[in-house]
Write a protein that holds these residues in place. Structure first.
Motif, PDB file in Angstrom:
ATOM      1  N   ARG A 138      10.628  12.605   2.739  1.00 44.78           N
ATOM      2  CA  ARG A 138      10.975  13.793   1.985  1.00 44.78           C
ATOM      3  C   ARG A 138      10.331  13.794   0.605  1.00 44.78           C
ATOM      4  O   ARG A 138      10.281  14.819  -0.065  1.00 44.78           O
ATOM      5  N   THR A 139       9.825  12.638   0.188  1.00 44.99           N
ATOM      6  CA  THR A 139       9.210  12.512  -1.138  1.00 44.99           C
ATOM      7  C   THR A 139       7.692  12.655  -1.091  1.00 44.99           C
ATOM      8  O   THR A 139       7.050  12.794  -2.140  1.00 44.99           O
ATOM      9  N   GLY A 140       7.102  12.568   0.087  1.00 44.26           N
ATOM     10  CA  GLY A 140       5.651  12.627   0.202  1.00 44.26           C
ATOM     11  C   GLY A 140       4.978  11.281   0.061  1.00 44.26           C
ATOM     12  O   GLY A 140       3.747  11.204   0.020  1.00 44.26           O
ATOM     13  N   GLU A 141       5.759  10.195  -0.010  1.00 45.28           N
ATOM     14  CA  GLU A 141       5.201   8.858  -0.147  1.00 45.28           C
ATOM     15  C   GLU A 141       5.578   7.991   1.052  1.00 45.28           C
ATOM     16  O   GLU A 141       6.670   8.125   1.606  1.00 45.28           O
ATOM     17  N   MET A 142       4.663   7.127   1.430  1.00 41.48           N
ATOM     18  CA  MET A 142       4.928   6.109   2.438  1.00 41.48           C
ATOM     19  C   MET A 142       4.357   4.791   1.944  1.00 41.48           C
ATOM     20  O   MET A 142       3.162   4.702   1.619  1.00 41.48           O
ATOM     21  N   THR A 143       5.198   3.771   1.837  1.00 37.17           N
ATOM     22  CA  THR A 143       4.765   2.459   1.360  1.00 37.17           C
ATOM     23  C   THR A 143       4.766   1.459   2.506  1.00 37.17           C
ATOM     24  O   THR A 143       5.763   1.326   3.221  1.00 37.17           O
ATOM     25  N   ILE A 144       3.651   0.779   2.671  1.00 32.56           N
ATOM     26  CA  ILE A 144       3.531  -0.284   3.668  1.00 32.56           C
ATOM     27  C   ILE A 144       3.692  -1.612   2.935  1.00 32.56           C
ATOM     28  O   ILE A 144       2.851  -1.972   2.096  1.00 32.56           O
ATOM     29  N   ARG A 145       4.761  -2.320   3.215  1.00 30.23           N
ATOM     30  CA  ARG A 145       5.041  -3.574   2.536  1.00 30.23           C
ATOM     31  C   ARG A 145       4.233  -4.713   3.134  1.00 30.23           C
ATOM     32  O   ARG A 145       4.140  -4.870   4.338  1.00 30.23           O
ATOM     33  N   ARG A 146       3.619  -5.485   2.248  1.00 29.85           N
ATOM     34  CA  ARG A 146       2.887  -6.687   2.644  1.00 29.85           C
ATOM     35  C   ARG A 146       1.927  -6.388   3.794  1.00 29.85           C
ATOM     36  O   ARG A 146       2.116  -6.836   4.921  1.00 29.85           O
ATOM     37  N   VAL A 147       0.907  -5.636   3.488  1.00 35.50           N
ATOM     38  CA  VAL A 147      -0.028  -5.185   4.519  1.00 35.50           C
ATOM     39  C   VAL A 147      -0.733  -6.370   5.170  1.00 35.50           C
ATOM     40  O   VAL A 147      -0.918  -7.423   4.558  1.00 35.50           O
ATOM     41  N   ALA A 152       0.856  -1.191   0.000  1.00 35.67           N
ATOM     42  CA  ALA A 152       0.000   0.000   0.000  1.00 35.67           C
ATOM     43  C   ALA A 152       0.892   1.240   0.000  1.00 35.67           C
ATOM     44  O   ALA A 152       1.787   1.356   0.836  1.00 35.67           O
ATOM     45  N   THR A 153       0.648   2.146  -0.942  1.00 34.58           N
ATOM     46  CA  THR A 153       1.416   3.388  -1.015  1.00 34.58           C
ATOM     47  C   THR A 153       0.496   4.568  -0.755  1.00 34.58           C
ATOM     48  O   THR A 153      -0.527   4.724  -1.421  1.00 34.58           O
ATOM     49  N   LEU A 154       0.856   5.375   0.226  1.00 34.36           N
ATOM     50  CA  LEU A 154       0.101   6.574   0.584  1.00 34.36           C
ATOM     51  C   LEU A 154       0.896   7.798   0.125  1.00 34.36           C
ATOM     52  O   LEU A 154       2.119   7.837   0.257  1.00 34.36           O
ATOM     53  N   HIS A 155       0.185   8.775  -0.423  1.00 32.30           N
ATOM     54  CA  HIS A 155       0.811   9.995  -0.922  1.00 32.30           C
ATOM     55  C   HIS A 155       0.289  11.192  -0.126  1.00 32.30           C
ATOM     56  O   HIS A 155      -0.927  11.360   0.024  1.00 32.30           O
TER      57      HIS A 155
END
Length: 267
Positions: free
Chosen positions: A158-167, A130-133
């Motif tokens: 710093r990029t504005g993205e957060m990825t949750i691996r294997r939710v 899941a990637t949140l922007h």
């Protein structure tokens, strides 16, 4: 756009772009997808200002068939909101002519805040990413983005993205983001379905790539329950054994007395 697993066997509502928050004056499209029976769907919404209305009756522009740009099939109906306003905030869903609703409804927020969070709208399968922007209305390369879940800090970017691996199901919650000296977004709920692969490598059928660990644990409440129920039976068994032993002892004593030929005389 590839259909998500949630829509493969169900009638569902999709949003493009895949988010539930939008800035003012932006646009989005809705699609009713039906993979089973091709029911003719209508897009509806309920807002605080205008109540329940169909697409085209005071909001949105309808489309169908080849003109439907959302999703991969032409079985459903589409509706595009070209310019959004805070009054477009509300609940959206698909409804058939006989009153049946799609299996999901989506709450869309048109925010007047300077920050918004782009979070997947449809449920995600366990094991997927899941990637949140996080996005500011006024773009700048100097931003630092903070992500929160249920009001608690999760990560910075710093990029504005957060990825949750294997939710997994534990990742469900109300997510928001903030930018120092700019503002904070409203919250968006991230939903995870338990039909994929979790972080431990367990798939939807329960098999695992890791060898199962042996377990000999017994819960304390269950142990106490067994003790409470079993103790009276144990005490009763012991008591009956003692009574049986005393009776046998008394019987043997009487038999010995009757068989004795000694005469005891008292003076």
């Amino acid at each position: 756009m590839q259909l998500p697993p949630f829509c493969l066997m169900l009638s569902c509502l999709q949003v493009s772009p895949d988010q539930s928050q939008f800035f003012r004056y932006h646009s989005f499209s809705l699609s009713c997808e039906d993979q089973l029976n091709g029911t003719d769907w209508m897009l509806k919404r309920k807002t605080s200002g205008s109540g329940v209305r169909d697409c085209g009756s005071g909001w949105g522009t309808t489309a169908s068939g080849a003109s439907c740009t959302v999703g991969t099939t032409a079985s459903g109906a589409c509706c595009t909101v070209g310019t959004t306003y805070p009054s477009d905030t509300g609940m959206y869903w698909c409804e058939s002519g006989d009153g049946r609703r799609s299996n999901n409804s989506i709450e869309i927020t048109i925010t007047d805040r300077p920050v918004l969070l782009k979070c997947p709208v449809l449920p995600l399968s366990e094991g997927s990413d899941a990637t949140l922007h996080c996005q500011a209305e006024s773009l700048s390369s100097d931003h630092t983005f903070h992500f929160q879940r249920d009001g608690l800090f999760v990560a910075s970017s710093r990029t504005g993205e957060m990825t949750i691996r294997r939710v997994s199901k534990s990742d469900e919650g109300l997510y928001s983001c903030s930018i120092p000296e700019v503002g904070e977004s409203v919250g968006s709920w991230l939903t995870v379905e338990g039909n994929g692969t979790d972080r431990n490598g367990t798939d939807r059928n329960g098999s695992s790539s890791a060898p199962p660990a042996a377990s000999c644990q017994v819960s304390v409440p269950r142990l106490m329950c067994h003790l409470v129920v079993g103790t009276p039976f144990l005490l009763s068994t012991i008591l009956l054994g003692l009574i049986y032993r005393d009776r046998n002892r008394a019987a043997r004593t009487d038999a010995q007395r009757r068989g004795s030929k000694d005469v005891v005389m008292e003076i």
